[in-house]
Design a protein around this motif. Structure first.
Motif: not given
Length: 234
Positions: A123-149
């Motif tokens: 779902m995130a391949l084309e960029k321009g997504v906001v994804m929330d969860g518990r392991d998005i920044g650490t596991h699912v999208l470790p290369d996300a340009e902005l990570k918020v806890f």
């Protein structure tokens, strides 16, 4: 729309139960004209179907097989994201007390996490997504340009969830606070992709802040990240 808005990045918002991730992530996506992906709803959908099928929440093999067979589609809605499972809209059945009590057990299962993470990355391949969860920044999208806890005090998180339950309001606020603390423990101690703040994530405590205040802060961080990347591309 200026160049910053047209330069799309991925934003990962992680945090514990009741921190307001879904509400904030949806508003951030709307402000930036991004796509919102509620990963928690995906795990809740698997939990719903597992409970309806009478499958034990610790049966990795059977729940994993179930997850592999589910067609989960997320669609935008006027009030909240609509969750379609095998052609059926299950959105209204995902926030019950029974789901709340079981979703952390389902989310710990390795086959389920692998299946959901694969879907989320696509779902995130084309960029321009906001994804929330518990392991998005650490596991699912470790290369996300902005990570918020995103977090908040346990009491405030319990009060937010208490308002969501409505029909199950026979549970006291103190009991719900204890359940949230237990869910935090399960999420933090699971072997597969535990809940933790990514090293490069920005910590945001929403205690005492309005949804709009939190949203605006993340939007500004997102715009700043996009400007930095845009400058680097030139």
């Amino acid at each position: 729309m200026d160049a910053t808005h047209s330069f799309r990045i991925n934003i990962a918002i992680d945090g514990p139960a009741g921190a307001g991730k879904s509400t904030v992530a949806r508003k951030v996506a709307s402000a930036l004209r991004y796509i919102y992906i509620d990963t928690g709803a995906m795990y809740r959908a698997v939990t719903l179907k597992a409970l309806e099928s009478g499958i034990s929440t610790d049966d990795d093999s059977r729940v994993g097989q179930l997850a592999d067979e589910l067609d989960i589609v997320l669609l935008p809605g006027s009030e909240s994201q609509q969750v379609i499972v095998n052609g059926e809209n299950v959105t209204s059945r995902l926030r019950t007390l029974d789901i709340n009590r079981n979703v952390s057990y389902i989310a710990r299962l390795s086959r389920v996490r692998k299946r959901m993470a694969d879907l989320q990355r696509r779902m995130a391949l084309e960029k321009g997504v906001v994804m929330d969860g518990r392991d998005i920044g650490t596991h699912v999208l470790p290369d996300a340009e902005l990570k918020v806890f995103l977090t908040a005090s346990p009491r405030e998180r319990a009060e937010r969830r208490f308002k969501e339950l409505e029909a199950d309001a026979n549970l006291t606020l103190d009991e719900l606070e204890k359940e949230i603390a237990e869910r935090d423990r399960l999420d933090q101690e699971r072997e597969i992709a535990p809940l933790r703040q990514a090293e490069d994530a920005r910590l945001l405590d929403s205690t005492g802040k309005t949804v709009d205040e939190v949203t605006e802060e993340i939007v500004q961080w997102g715009l700043a990240a996009a400007r930095t990347l845009l400058a680097e591309e030139k």
